[in-house]
Design a protein around this motif. Structure first.
Motif, mmCIF file in Angstrom:
data_model
loop_
_atom_site.group_PDB
_atom_site.id
_atom_site.type_symbol
_atom_site.label_atom_id
_atom_site.label_comp_id
_atom_site.label_asym_id
_atom_site.label_seq_id
_atom_site.Cartn_x
_atom_site.Cartn_y
_atom_site.Cartn_z
ATOM 1 N N ARG A 59 0.938 -1.237 -0.138
ATOM 2 C CA ARG A 59 -0.114 -0.021 -0.058
ATOM 3 C C ARG A 59 0.938 1.147 0.047
ATOM 4 O O ARG A 59 1.695 1.416 0.953
ATOM 5 C CB ARG A 59 -1.109 -0.099 0.971
ATOM 6 C CG ARG A 59 -1.926 1.089 1.391
ATOM 7 C CD ARG A 59 -2.929 1.102 2.456
ATOM 8 N NE ARG A 59 -3.600 -0.011 2.386
ATOM 9 C CZ ARG A 59 -5.116 0.155 2.108
ATOM 10 N NH1 ARG A 59 -5.645 1.484 2.023
ATOM 11 N NH2 ARG A 59 -5.925 -1.162 2.009
ATOM 12 N N ALA A 106 -8.772 7.506 0.183
ATOM 13 C CA ALA A 106 -7.326 8.108 0.512
ATOM 14 C C ALA A 106 -6.828 8.636 -0.522
ATOM 15 O O ALA A 106 -6.323 7.995 -1.521
ATOM 16 C CB ALA A 106 -6.716 7.005 1.256
ATOM 17 N N SER A 121 -6.354 2.135 -6.907
ATOM 18 C CA SER A 121 -6.461 3.164 -6.103
ATOM 19 C C SER A 121 -7.411 3.076 -4.974
ATOM 20 O O SER A 121 -8.671 2.410 -4.916
ATOM 21 C CB SER A 121 -6.878 4.406 -7.103
ATOM 22 O OG SER A 121 -8.266 4.046 -7.420
ATOM 23 N N ARG A 180 2.846 2.372 3.345
ATOM 24 C CA ARG A 180 2.003 2.377 4.404
ATOM 25 C C ARG A 180 1.908 0.861 5.051
ATOM 26 O O ARG A 180 1.513 0.905 6.166
ATOM 27 C CB ARG A 180 0.574 3.225 3.912
ATOM 28 C CG ARG A 180 0.897 4.459 3.521
ATOM 29 C CD ARG A 180 -0.317 5.147 3.445
ATOM 30 N NE ARG A 180 -0.221 6.985 3.173
ATOM 31 C CZ ARG A 180 -1.052 7.564 3.101
ATOM 32 N NH1 ARG A 180 -2.301 7.162 2.589
ATOM 33 N NH2 ARG A 180 -0.913 8.759 2.952
ATOM 34 N N ASN A 232 -4.453 9.765 -3.503
ATOM 35 C CA ASN A 232 -2.764 9.441 -3.800
ATOM 36 C C ASN A 232 -2.181 7.956 -3.121
ATOM 37 O O ASN A 232 -1.212 7.797 -2.943
ATOM 38 C CB ASN A 232 -2.001 10.309 -3.457
ATOM 39 C CG ASN A 232 -2.071 11.735 -3.975
ATOM 40 O OD1 ASN A 232 -2.695 11.703 -5.418
ATOM 41 N ND2 ASN A 232 -2.075 13.026 -3.530
ATOM 42 N N THR A 233 -3.346 7.241 -2.699
ATOM 43 C CA THR A 233 -2.959 5.885 -2.006
ATOM 44 C C THR A 233 -3.403 4.803 -3.082
ATOM 45 O O THR A 233 -4.546 4.706 -3.610
ATOM 46 C CB THR A 233 -3.652 5.782 -0.789
ATOM 47 O OG1 THR A 233 -3.262 6.878 0.107
ATOM 48 C CG2 THR A 233 -3.188 4.336 -0.033
ATOM 49 N N TYR A 234 -2.304 3.715 -3.389
ATOM 50 C CA TYR A 234 -2.407 2.724 -4.255
ATOM 51 C C TYR A 234 -2.295 1.568 -3.439
ATOM 52 O O TYR A 234 -1.181 1.236 -2.795
ATOM 53 C CB TYR A 234 -1.846 3.059 -5.486
ATOM 54 C CG TYR A 234 -2.442 4.247 -6.452
ATOM 55 C CD1 TYR A 234 -3.298 4.044 -7.472
ATOM 56 C CD2 TYR A 234 -2.051 5.691 -5.968
ATOM 57 C CE1 TYR A 234 -3.725 5.000 -7.827
ATOM 58 C CE2 TYR A 234 -2.328 6.640 -6.744
ATOM 59 C CZ TYR A 234 -3.251 6.196 -7.688
ATOM 60 O OH TYR A 234 -3.782 7.684 -8.545
ATOM 61 N N ALA A 259 1.650 5.552 -1.050
ATOM 62 C CA ALA A 259 1.249 6.931 -1.055
ATOM 63 C C ALA A 259 2.225 7.517 -1.963
ATOM 64 O O ALA A 259 3.177 7.663 -1.992
ATOM 65 C CB ALA A 259 1.373 7.509 0.115
#
Length: 302
Positions: free
Chosen positions: A63, A95, A91, A129, A97-99, A65
């Motif tokens: 995960r 959240a 995506s 993350r 810009n979190t992938y 950012a």
């Protein structure tokens, strides 16, 4: 047939006398046949009835950012950051810009290690993350245990149903309905690209319980209560349909919420349960009911 309900529309004023048993059974059987064809086609193409996820094949899920001006740029940065092309990039809607980036283990080795993926992500400037990794041998063992658990649960349910009713047609009606309630969501998983995971296996196990609950409720009202057949059906529907719709609404809310917050496991569970509960309504009050009516008025119970 008549009945009362607290719902804003009356679901129990279904005049089943307008439809023959063949008409009632035709739709659920046709849907089941299509679902079996989809699963057979998937098995012929991939060697598995449904695409297994990382938990069963082995692999790594990160995960990340990603600081990028838009989604396309972020995905491009992720694709260029790693020495191996990711299996999937998802995506997280809630959240920014979190992938979630997934890498599957490769046959014969050659896949980057978790440490290598972590180093490559840090070199690309991504914020890590979380990292989850599953070894291929452990994943294969987990898959055998999970699918074996589903098979044993279904077998145990079938034995229990036959022990309860001790009559072939009412018992097989419950078993066929439960089988269809599992097969239809599995086929839709293939069509929608939902992978088999521990979460979706848990959802399939839950569907066995949901299906048996509604089918046994209907069978008990028809077989073990005095009164007219259609009156008994209406009484069962008052409880069964309300119960299933309540569960269905809860699963829809859970699926939407989990999707927004990027909780893929809960989203997959919710989608499978939504499909399964919808199929359960059709199978219970069309397929199961048609078999019960045939058995009571035209079959061996005349």
């Amino acid at each position: 047939m008549s009945g009362t309900s607290n719902l804003p529309f009356d679901l129990f004023e279904v005049d089943y006398t307008r439809y023959s048993n063949r008409q009632l059974a035709a739709v659920p059987l046709a849907v089941l046949a299509i679902a079996l064809l989809v699963i057979a086609a998937t098995f012929a193409l991939t060697g598995a009835p449904v695409d297994p996820g990382v938990e069963f094949t082995g692999g790594t899920e990160l995960r990340l950012a990603v600081d990028a001006p838009n989604d396309a740029a972020a995905r491009d940065q992720i694709g260029q950051a790693f020495s191996t092309t990711p299996e999937s990039i998802r995506s997280v809607a809630a959240a920014d810009n979190t992938y979630i980036v997934t890498f599957e283990s490769q046959d014969g080795g050659g896949a980057p290690t978790t440490t290598q993926l972590e180093n490559q992500a840090e070199q690309a400037g991504f914020e890590i993350r979380s990292i989850d990794a599953v070894g291929p041998s452990f994943g294969a063992d987990t898959q055998i245990l999970a699918l074996g658990g589903v098979g044993l649960a279904f077998l145990g349910m079938s034995i229990l149903v036959f022990a309860m009713f001790r009559t072939f047609v009412p018992s097989i009606a419950v078993v066929i309905s439960a089988f269809s309630d599992i097969v239809i969501p599995v086929a839709l998983m293939n069509l929608l690209g939902i992978e088999l995971s521990l979460g979706t296996v848990a959802a399939l196990l839950m569907l066995i319980g949901y299906s048996v609950d509604s089918d046994i409720l209907l069978n008990n009202h028809v077989l073990r209560r005095s009164g007219d057949f259609y009156t008994s059906v209406a009484s069962a529907m008052r409880t069964g349909v309300t119960m299933t719709l309540t569960s269905l609404a809860a699963m829809v809310v859970m699926t939407i919420t989990a999707t927004l917050f990027g909780i893929q496991l809960l989203a997959s569970i919710g989608i499978v349960l939504v499909f399964g509960l919808t199929a359960d309504l059709m199978n219970t009050y069309m397929l199961n009911l048609s078999l019960l009516r045939w058995w009571k008025f035209e079959g061996v119970a005349r």
